[in-house]
Design an enzyme around this catalytic site. Structure first.
Site, PDB file in Angstrom:
ATOM      1  N   ARG A 160       0.825  -1.216   0.000  1.00 40.17           N
ATOM      2  CA  ARG A 160       0.000   0.000   0.000  1.00 40.17           C
ATOM      3  C   ARG A 160       0.860   1.267   0.000  1.00 40.17           C
ATOM      4  O   ARG A 160       0.479   2.272  -0.610  1.00 40.17           O
ATOM      5  CB  ARG A 160      -0.924   0.003   1.217  1.00 40.17           C
ATOM      6  CG  ARG A 160      -2.088  -0.939   1.007  1.00 40.17           C
ATOM      7  CD  ARG A 160      -3.017  -0.925   2.176  1.00 40.17           C
ATOM      8  NE  ARG A 160      -4.252  -1.613   1.838  1.00 40.17           N
ATOM      9  CZ  ARG A 160      -5.115  -2.050   2.725  1.00 40.17           C
ATOM     10  NH1 ARG A 160      -4.890  -1.899   4.013  1.00 40.17           N
ATOM     11  NH2 ARG A 160      -6.221  -2.641   2.338  1.00 40.17           N
ATOM     12  N   GLY A 182     -12.977  -4.591   0.448  1.00 40.30           N
ATOM     13  CA  GLY A 182     -14.321  -4.088   0.773  1.00 40.30           C
ATOM     14  C   GLY A 182     -14.789  -3.055  -0.242  1.00 40.30           C
ATOM     15  O   GLY A 182     -15.920  -3.114  -0.729  1.00 40.30           O
TER      16      GLY A 182
END
Ligand code: AMP
Length: 409
Positions: free
Chosen positions: A45, A390
């Site tokens: 990330r 998600g």
């Protein structure tokens, strides 16, 4: 058909010149950490956010990075401090990174005021304040007042109505945009939603049916094949009258969930696009070394539980994947963390790699799913690995993510 916003309608960092400006960049530095060795386990990330940071720096802008880490639930705790990111980020960018022990307050204002062009200040964990997750306007205002341009580079949390995602942008008028990673994520989703080359196959596994059930209701309309594996399959099999023994059924499955399951089964009867495993590997306890055998998914004996898909199901699913031109995968098809129950998930990973080699577009997201690809060392052989499980799933519901809406409104 899909309400997903088109990428060319959204401003990106490339639409701004950041010279002499302070950019508030919402990144997702919520990286996995080994708390014993105090080391970052996976820096993907952080690495993915670098092009956006470099663009602003090369413009001679100033950067204030904001992020969350872990689940401190509104309390300051050393364990979840973002300070751990500083040495790594500094090493990657080859410049010193300043750190602020808080994310709001007089000291933070002073630190921001002292920033020079091309300098970066990382603020402490936003979730040390409960106001972040509550989407508090006052908290968002305090953060917003630190800069001139807001950049959302945190796709993985852009489905959340948190202060730093959906409230801060309201204070920036037209001085707001998305980062380059966020742009790539949206472009890849566009390749599935509406524009995907048929046949489109969507494979959903994992344990949390509640988080994926509404998505199935939407994808029914455009997916040619919906493959359901892992713990997700058992509530459906039970509803069809199968015996699932003590296989996983997410707790507190309420009447609403059951109604949705029934509705999905009915709709898919007509469309014939919902596929379940045929045979499964069952175990007599939730343990890698449990006794195991292979049975039909509809006749699992009492006291036994399904922990993986078995050879016929593997072949059935892999054949479908092999014929697909667009493939989306979220959630392992078994308890892949147990080596004796990981064959199904690893086989799926390999089948997607093969289909990708033949020219299919593959999009995979979710921490566990990506971890299973890494097990097979094939994470680089997928068209795109999404940083947000998600958010990616939420995008499959005919909706623009709240974080994106906040940028375009
Ligand atoms: P999710 O976060 O919903 O994607 O769930 C991922 C988890 O689902 C992983 O930790 C898997 O071990 C678990 N899982 C997958 N299949 C099963 C199964 N048949 N029984 C229990 N857990 C499962």
């Amino acid at each position: 058909m899909y309400d997903m916003i088109k990428i060319n309608q959204i401003k990106t960092v490339n639409d701004f010149n950041f010279k002499d400006k302070i950019a508030i960049v919402r990144v997702d530095f919520n990286v996995p950490i080994n708390h014993f060795s105090h080391k970052i386990i996976d820096d993907t990330r952080i690495q993915y956010s670098i092009p956006t940071i470099q663009k602003i720096i090369s413009d001679h802008g100033k950067i204030v990075l904001i992020s969350h880490l872990g689940r401190p639930k509104g309390k300051h705790c050393k364990r979840d401090s973002l300070k751990i990111i500083v040495p790594l980020l500094s090493k990657i960018l080859q410049i010193p990174i300043k750190f602020s022990e808080d994310c709001i307050g007089e000291n933070v204002k002073k630190n921001v005021f002292e920033l020079k062009n091309k300098e970066i200040l990382l603020l402490e964990n936003l979730r040390f304040y409960k106001e972040e997750e509550e989407g508090n306007k006052n908290f968002a205002f305090k953060l917003a007042s630190l800069g001139n341009i807001y950049v959302n580079e945190a796709f993985s949390v852009s489905h959340r109505s948190h202060a730093s995602i959906s409230v801060i942008p309201k204070f920036f008028g037209n001085k707001k945009c998305i980062g380059l990673l966020m742009k790539k994520e949206i472009q890849c989703l566009e390749k599935i939603l509406g524009k995907g080359r048929k046949p489109i196959t969507i494979l959903l596994g994992g344990a949390k049916i509640s988080s994926k059930i509404n998505i199935i209701e939407h994808i029914i309309h455009f997916a040619d094949h919906i493959l359901i594996g892992g713990g997700m399959a058992y509530p459906f099999i039970k509803m069809q009258g199968g015996n699932i023994g003590k296989s996983m059924i997410e707790k507190d499955q309420n009447e609403k969930t059951k109604k949705i399951l029934k509705n999905i089964l009915n709709k898919c009867k007509k469309k014939k696009n919902l596929f379940f495993p045929k045979d499964v590997v069952i175990a007599d306890s939730f343990n890698n070394h449990a006794n195991k055998k292979i049975v039909s998914i509809h006749s699992i004996p009492n006291g036994w539980m399904g922990l993986d898909i078995a050879p016929n199901s593997i072949k059935y699913f892999c054949d479908i994947i092999n014929q697909s031109n667009t493939i989306f995968w979220n959630g392992p098809v078994g308890v892949f963390e147990f080596s004796n129950f990981s064959l199904g998930t690893r086989s799926i990973a390999k089948a997607i790699v093969n289909a990708t080699k033949k020219g299919a577009f593959s999009l995979i997201g979710g921490g566990d799913t990506i971890a299973s690809l890494k097990m097979e060392k094939c994470e680089k052989k997928i068209s795109y690995l999404s940083t947000g499980g998600g958010a990616m799933l939420e995008s499959l519901k005919n909706e623009t993510l709240t974080g994106i809406k906040a940028i375009i409104s």
